[in-house]
Design a protein around this motif. Structure first.
Motif, short mmCIF file in Angstrom:
data_model
loop_
_atom_site.label_atom_id
_atom_site.label_comp_id
_atom_site.label_asym_id
_atom_site.label_seq_id
_atom_site.Cartn_x
_atom_site.Cartn_y
_atom_site.Cartn_z
N THR A 1 -14.70 -35.86 36.47
CA THR A 1 -15.76 -35.30 37.29
C THR A 1 -16.57 -34.29 36.49
O THR A 1 -16.02 -33.30 35.97
CB THR A 1 -15.15 -34.66 38.55
OG1 THR A 1 -14.45 -35.69 39.25
CG2 THR A 1 -16.20 -34.05 39.45
N SER B 1 -10.18 -40.25 48.81
CA SER B 1 -8.94 -39.87 48.13
C SER B 1 -7.85 -39.59 49.16
O SER B 1 -8.06 -38.84 50.12
CB SER B 1 -9.22 -38.62 47.31
OG SER B 1 -8.12 -38.33 46.50
N VAL C 1 -17.47 -39.16 39.84
CA VAL C 1 -18.82 -38.60 39.86
C VAL C 1 -19.08 -37.91 38.52
O VAL C 1 -18.65 -36.79 38.28
CB VAL C 1 -18.99 -37.61 41.04
CG1 VAL C 1 -20.43 -37.14 41.14
CG2 VAL C 1 -18.57 -38.28 42.34
N LEU D 1 -13.67 -34.01 55.89
CA LEU D 1 -14.28 -34.75 54.78
C LEU D 1 -13.94 -36.23 54.86
O LEU D 1 -14.80 -37.10 54.69
CB LEU D 1 -13.83 -34.17 53.43
CG LEU D 1 -14.37 -34.87 52.18
CD1 LEU D 1 -15.89 -34.77 52.10
CD2 LEU D 1 -13.76 -34.31 50.91
N LYS D 2 -12.66 -36.51 55.16
CA LYS D 2 -12.26 -37.92 55.27
C LYS D 2 -13.08 -38.61 56.36
O LYS D 2 -13.57 -39.71 56.17
CB LYS D 2 -10.77 -38.05 55.63
CG LYS D 2 -9.77 -37.80 54.56
CD LYS D 2 -9.67 -38.85 53.47
CE LYS D 2 -10.62 -38.55 52.35
NZ LYS D 2 -10.23 -37.63 51.36
N THR E 1 -16.33 -30.54 37.41
CA THR E 1 -15.03 -29.93 37.08
C THR E 1 -14.91 -29.72 35.57
O THR E 1 -14.40 -28.70 35.10
CB THR E 1 -13.88 -30.81 37.61
OG1 THR E 1 -14.15 -31.11 38.98
CG2 THR E 1 -12.54 -30.12 37.50
N VAL F 1 -8.56 -29.05 38.95
CA VAL F 1 -7.92 -30.15 39.68
C VAL F 1 -8.91 -31.31 39.79
O VAL F 1 -10.04 -31.12 40.28
CB VAL F 1 -7.47 -29.69 41.08
CG1 VAL F 1 -6.73 -30.80 41.80
CG2 VAL F 1 -6.59 -28.44 40.98
N GLN G 1 -8.67 -35.73 40.41
CA GLN G 1 -7.97 -37.01 40.41
C GLN G 1 -8.35 -37.82 39.19
O GLN G 1 -7.51 -38.25 38.43
CB GLN G 1 -8.30 -37.77 41.69
CG GLN G 1 -7.59 -39.10 41.89
CD GLN G 1 -8.15 -40.26 41.08
OE1 GLN G 1 -7.38 -41.00 40.45
NE2 GLN G 1 -9.45 -40.43 41.05
N SER G 2 -9.64 -38.04 39.01
CA SER G 2 -10.12 -38.94 37.95
C SER G 2 -10.04 -38.29 36.58
O SER G 2 -9.93 -38.97 35.57
CB SER G 2 -11.58 -39.31 38.22
OG SER G 2 -12.39 -38.14 38.19
N GLY G 3 -10.16 -36.96 36.55
CA GLY G 3 -10.21 -36.27 35.26
C GLY G 3 -11.54 -36.45 34.56
O GLY G 3 -11.69 -36.10 33.38
N GLU H 1 -16.87 -39.07 55.30
CA GLU H 1 -17.22 -39.94 54.18
C GLU H 1 -17.02 -41.42 54.46
O GLU H 1 -17.72 -42.25 53.87
CB GLU H 1 -16.52 -39.51 52.88
CG GLU H 1 -15.05 -39.80 52.76
CD GLU H 1 -14.50 -39.42 51.37
OE1 GLU H 1 -13.34 -39.01 51.32
OE2 GLU H 1 -15.21 -39.56 50.35
N VAL I 1 -12.59 -45.09 47.45
CA VAL I 1 -13.37 -43.87 47.16
C VAL I 1 -12.75 -42.67 47.88
O VAL I 1 -12.66 -41.57 47.33
CB VAL I 1 -14.85 -44.08 47.55
CG1 VAL I 1 -15.58 -42.74 47.62
CG2 VAL I 1 -15.53 -45.00 46.53
C1 AGP Z 1 -12.62 -37.60 48.22
O1 AGP Z 1 -12.27 -38.45 49.24
C2 AGP Z 1 -13.86 -37.79 47.55
N1 AGP Z 1 -14.29 -39.08 47.42
C3 AGP Z 1 -14.36 -36.74 46.58
O2 AGP Z 1 -14.53 -35.58 47.32
C4 AGP Z 1 -13.50 -36.41 45.34
O3 AGP Z 1 -12.32 -35.78 45.73
C5 AGP Z 1 -14.32 -35.55 44.38
O4 AGP Z 1 -15.46 -36.26 43.97
C6 AGP Z 1 -13.53 -35.08 43.19
O5 AGP Z 1 -13.08 -36.14 42.42
P1 AGP Z 1 -11.99 -35.92 41.31
O6 AGP Z 1 -10.73 -35.50 42.01
O7 AGP Z 1 -11.86 -37.25 40.64
O8 AGP Z 1 -12.46 -34.85 40.40
#
Ligand code: AGP
Length: 611
Positions: free
Chosen positions: A355, A403, A608, A487-488, A358, A349, A351-353, A491, A401
């Protein structure tokens, strides 16, 4: 989420369209294109980004090849949903004759049956997109009037759309329509009109804007602009004078992208669900059934917020499908010689694909022979490309930043995946599946109810924004949400925050609870309520201050807590999707109150790419 723009007037259209697209880049940027109406027919350039060069930068280098005399056209900057980010999938799309061009933002839910039918009728498709059907439908319904042809096409399409269309048979004319996707018409000097997804695209040229509502169309040419509904009946509209500056307009008037993205969650959830399930409860993930054959274990991997979505995924999967599942923080996964094999489904999982942690986990899983399913928000991302199969969240670009909408849409995908696998395992009856889907469809309205109570949350945030430390507690799925809430808060507000399984607090951490320590108790799980209530009493006995986020019927908790925020009614299993929203807003308002840079918190990056 994509950006669309149109222009008709007396000036060269290409530079105006390019400028508008550049202002809309925050809505999507993986590919871009411009099509112009010329006396010789429609002329078009379009491309994806290549080799690290942004799509719009490449497009800018190409517009010199377009006829500068052309004074009407449309443009698009894309955030891919259906079809990879490639040159061919970039918008605008043309019909087979090249006489009709369209730019679309949204999702055509029924594009598959429409495409099959049009193909059977002889229409030839060039792209993998859902949007191309609209170009062919225009041609099919055309009998001399562009607006009529658009109305005919609209009667056939389901889903969300902001559309701008044009035809070489109607020089200088643009037609546009909106349903569940934003669209505005800007009135320029001397009979010129701009049409766009968002105000920033036109702000340099005009501040006089018509805002289209759902179900409205506009037809513009040098003679003027007229507005109708989809049946062709006139709609009276008044011009609004926009007073925002350009930076505020990019955020649609919001102070921060984060708040805008929190508010976009209802639509992001609707989009992510669209086309993936029918009313009878049958889920179609668009993945061949044999991909899941023989899976006997599931491992969810991700980082940060995405990892927190994994925790919910595991819980739902185990409860509904009774399939053994584990979660792993992606940066730990590869170093612990994970027990995965060909019968393990690894769900990565991100968001950015992009990381790095990951990706490393994904590669490790593949090396061990596991099959990998990605859940990501970015079509064409490395995670999407390297996984065996992908489920996209259709949240649109997330710029802050922190999420927010990516997380809630990840949770929705987790629910759909767990339902799908449970149904496959014969453990989810059709009626239960239909009921869960009905509830998923109702969640956007429930989030809207929470969003309407922002002022209360702003007040609650004020109460904790001076604290140096806070705890979040919850049990079961509430614990997973508590982790995300903590976390929210840390950060963006920089308040030290930790989340604990509520029953764990008394095993050590309770020593830190004093009058100065706010404890946010998340309590939605009915079977765990009494236990969480006892843990809250333990905190109160140490003079801790408790803010409860809970159900309206939990009167004892409301009485025990110092403050309470009530959630709309929701089932235990799907509660995380709405419960996180007040926690996001509390973090947001606390950060704003502390004067922090909300969208770009210190020391953090959106993507990241280092391990
Ligand atoms: C969330 O608010 C963060 N900024 C951070 O934890 C983020 O979810 C994490 O770096 C993973 O990113 P990704 O979903 O793009 O893989």
């Amino acid at each position: 989420m994509c950006g669309i723009v149109g222009y008709t007037g007396g000036r060269p259209a290409a530079p105006l369209l390019l400028d508008g697209l550049q202002k809309l880049e925050y809505r999507g940027y993986d590919s871009a294109g411009i099509a112009l109406l010329t006396p010789e027919g429609i002329r078009m350039v379009k491309n994806a980004g290549h080799g690290g060069v942004m799509a719009l930068e490449i497009l800018a280098g190409k517009i010199g090849a377009l006829p500068m005399a052309a004074s009407a056209g449309i443009g698009h900057t894309r955030w891919a949903t259906h079809g990879r980010p490639t040159d061919i999938n970039a918008h605008p799309h043309l019909d087979a004759s090249g006489e009709f061009a369209i730019a679309h933002n949204g999702i055509i839910e029924n594009y598959m049956p429409l495409r099959a039918r049009l193909r059977a009728e002889g229409y030839v498709f060039r792209s993998e997109t859902d949007s191309e059907v609209v170009a062919h439908l225009l041609a099919r319904h055309y009998s001399g009037d562009l607006a009529e042809a658009l109305r005919g096409a609209l009667a056939e399409i389901e889903g969300s759309f902001a559309l701008i269309v044009m035809s070489s048979r109607h020089p200088g004319q643009l037609a546009a329509a909106r349903r569940n996707a934003p669209l505005i018409v800007g009135v320029g000097a001397e009979s010129e009109f701009f049409i766009a997804s968002d105000i920033p695209a036109v702000l340099k040229e005009t501040r006089d804007i018509y805002v289209l509502e759902d179900g409205e169309m506009a037809v513009a040419d040098r003679a003027g602009v007229c507005f109708t509904d989809f049946a062709g009946d006139p709609r009276p509209k008044t011009v609004t004078r926009v007073t925002w500056d350009a930076a505020a307009a990019e955020k649609a008037g919001y102070d921060h992208f984060m708040l805008k993205e929190i508010d976009e969650q209802p639509q992001a959830l609707r989009d992510t669900l669209s086309g993936r399930a029918d009313k009878s409860g049958v889920i179609d993930l668009g993945i061949a059934a044999d991909f899941f054959a023989d899976v006997d274990r599931v491992a969810f991997v991700g980082c940060g917020t995405a990892y927190h979505a994994c925790l919910v995924g595991r819980e739902l999967l185990e409860q509904w499908a009774r399939l053994p599942a584990e979660t792993a923080i992606a940066s730990e996964f590869r170093y612990r010689q994970p027990l995965v094999d060909a019968r393990t489904l690894v769900v990565a999982v991100s968001q950015s694909g992009e990381t790095a942690d990951t990706l490393a986990a994904l590669r490790e899983a593949k090396k061990e022979g596991a099959r990998v399913l990605a859940v990501t928000n970015v079509v064409g991302s490395t995670v999407a490309r390297e996984a065996d199969e992908v489920l996209f969240t259709w949240a649109g670009p997330e710029i802050a930043v922190a999420s927010t909408k990516a997380y809630t849409t990840q949770l929705e995908i987790m629910a759909l995946l767990a339902m799908f696998l449970a149904a496959r395992a014969g453990r989810l009856a059709a009626e239960r599946s239909a009921a869960l889907l009905k509830e998923l469809r109702s969640l956007p309205a429930k989030i809207e109810d929470i969003l309407a109570r922002k002022e209360q949350l702003r007040g609650l945030a004020a109460g904790l924004s001076d604290s140096s430390s806070a705890f979040f507690i919850g049990r079961g799925l509430d614990w997973a949400v508590a982790l995300e809430g903590a976390l929210k808060l840390k950060e963006i507000s920089y308040i030290h925050a930790e989340a604990y399984a509520a029953g764990e607090l008394k095993h050590g951490t309770l020593a830190l609870v004093t009058r100065e320590t706010p404890v946010i108790a998340v309590a939605t799980q009915r079977t765990l309520y009494e236990k969480t209530l006892s843990n809250v009493e333990e905190v109160k006995a140490r003079e801790g201050r408790v803010l409860a986020v809970t159900r309206a019927e939990n009167k004892e908790l409301a009485a025990a807590a110092d403050e309470v925020f009530f959630l709309p009614p929701v089932s235990d299993d799907l509660a995380p999707i709405i419960t996180v929203v007040p926690l996001q807003l509390i973090a947001y308002y606390a950060a704003v109150r502390r004067g922090n840079h909300v969208d770009k918190p210190r020391n953090l990056a959106k993507t990241v790419t280092t391990e």
